[in-house]
Design an enzyme around this catalytic site. Structure first.
Site: not given
Ligand code: 0XW
Ligand code: MG
Length: 366
Positions: A164, A264
């Site tokens: 991150k 997602k």
């Molecule tokens: C949505 N997130 C911040 C949490 C998941 O673990 C993956 C990640 C992303 O942005 O890819």
């Molecule tokens: Mg991402």
């Protein structure tokens, strides 16, 4: 078969140590919503949706609960196995708000699977592999600590790591260098800014790390900024937050805006639209992360079924979101083994919620 009742539960999911990403956003407890659909012939379906705080995507936990209440009177009495018609009705009665519809669509898949005696993955194209490669996501922090976390995930079998970033560019350059220090052949690194950088910041990070091989994930918020950065940065480029509908995927494919996509389920509005977006990417040679925003066992089950039914050439990775939390809401969820996700062939989603953990419903619509 008729939908007779929609029950809504709210559960707090504490995240040990908190989860920190772009621009200092931290989530210490994720607020998840579980939706239960009951039918007149006794089959029950389960769905779940969990925003990562109100500041990750344009979605928030209370909005799911309110939106399900708005939709409920229009859905009671419909046959939940007619999933296309159910989605058409949801889209007619509530414009937009894809994330509100996601858990209902997932629960309808659970019902259809149970009534046919088939796992949900059979409804999405069928099993395409034994297990799906996973990544481990590393919360934003001190560069050395992030490197240690990469190592810890490596010890338990992971080969893909998401770092991150999306904070102060100079710090992020250090995070990327530390995280990739000691990278082994075959490992994959994703550096995810989660929309946190301006265009100029994204370019300076890309230039300062041009010697490193990693996937540059969603550097900026605006689609136009991402497109511009993508055309000038040397790294393999992944879009995540910019893809919030199958239409966004079409546009990005048309613009050559990505090398890797991210599906997602909650972002797209359920399994139906996610499957469509997934197949669009696969047909165009684009590999994907198949996952969800956040959530517990029901979310992992839904994403596991979608991931395992993806053409193997088109899957980069997936994730077991329930293992990032300290509260567990169901049994039967996909299990992580050696950095891969195993998905069951039990009918429906294959999960059994723990009613004690779910507690008293926050709403019952009938
Ligand atoms: C949505 N997130 C911040 C949490 C998941 O673990 C993956 C990640 C992303 O942005 O890819
Ligand atoms: Mg991402």
């Amino acid at each position: 078969m008729k939908l007779s009742r929609i029950t809504v539960y709210q559960i707090d999911l504490p995240i040990a140590g908190g989860y920190s990403f772009a621009k200092g956003k931290v989530v210490t407890t994720a607020d998840t919503t579980v939706v239960r659909l009951d039918t007149d012939d006794g089959i029950t379906g389960w769905g779940e949706a969990c925003p990562l705080g109100p500041f990750y995507l344009p979605s928030y936990a209370q909005g799911i609960r309110t939106g399900v209440g708005v939709l409920a009177p229009h859905l009671i009495g419909l046959d939940p196995r007619q999933i296309g018609a159910l989605n058409t009705r949801m889209d007619r009665e509530l414009r937009g708000h894809a994330y509100v519809k996601s858990a209902i669509d997932v629960a309808a898949h659970d019902i259809l699977g149970k009534s046919a005696g088939l796992p949900v993955h059979a409804l999405l194209g069928g099993r395409q592999m034994d297990a799906v490669p996973m990544y481990w996501s590393i919360s934003q922090g001190d560069p050395d600590d992030m490197r240690r976390q990469v190592d810890g995930a490596r010890q338990v079998g992971y080969r893909q790591f998401q770092l991150k970033v999306g904070g102060v560019p100079a710090d992020d350059i250090e995070r990327i260098r530390a995280g990739l220090d000691g990278a082994r052949p075959g490992e994959i690194f994703l550096c995810d800014a989660n929309t946190g950088w301006r265009r100029d910041e994204a370019l300076s990070v890309a230039r300062a790390t041009a010697d490193l091989d990693y996937i540059f994930e969603q550097p900026c918020d605006l689609y136009s900024d991402n497109l511009s950065v993508r055309r000038r940065a040397p790294h393999t480029f992944k879009l995540d937050e910019s893809l919030q509908s199958p239409q966004d995927v079409s546009q990005a494919l048309h613009d050559d805006a990505l090398d890797i996509g991210c599906i997602k389920i909650t972002k797209m509005g359920g399994l139906s639209k996610s499957r469509f977006a997934r197949d669009l990417c696969a047909a165009n040679g684009i590999a994907m992360t198949v996952e969800d925003v956040w959530g517990a066992e029901i979310v992992t089950a839904a994403l596991g079924h979608l991931a395992i039914s993806t053409p193997p050439d088109a899957i980069l990775n997936t994730t077991d979101l329930h293992n990032y939390n300290d509260v567990h809401i169901a049994t039967g969820a996909p299990q992580a083994r050696d950095g891969k996700l195993l998905v069951s062939d039990a009918p429906g989603l294959g999960i059994e919620p723990d009613l004690e953990v779910l507690g008293k419903p926050v709403a019952v619509h009938e």
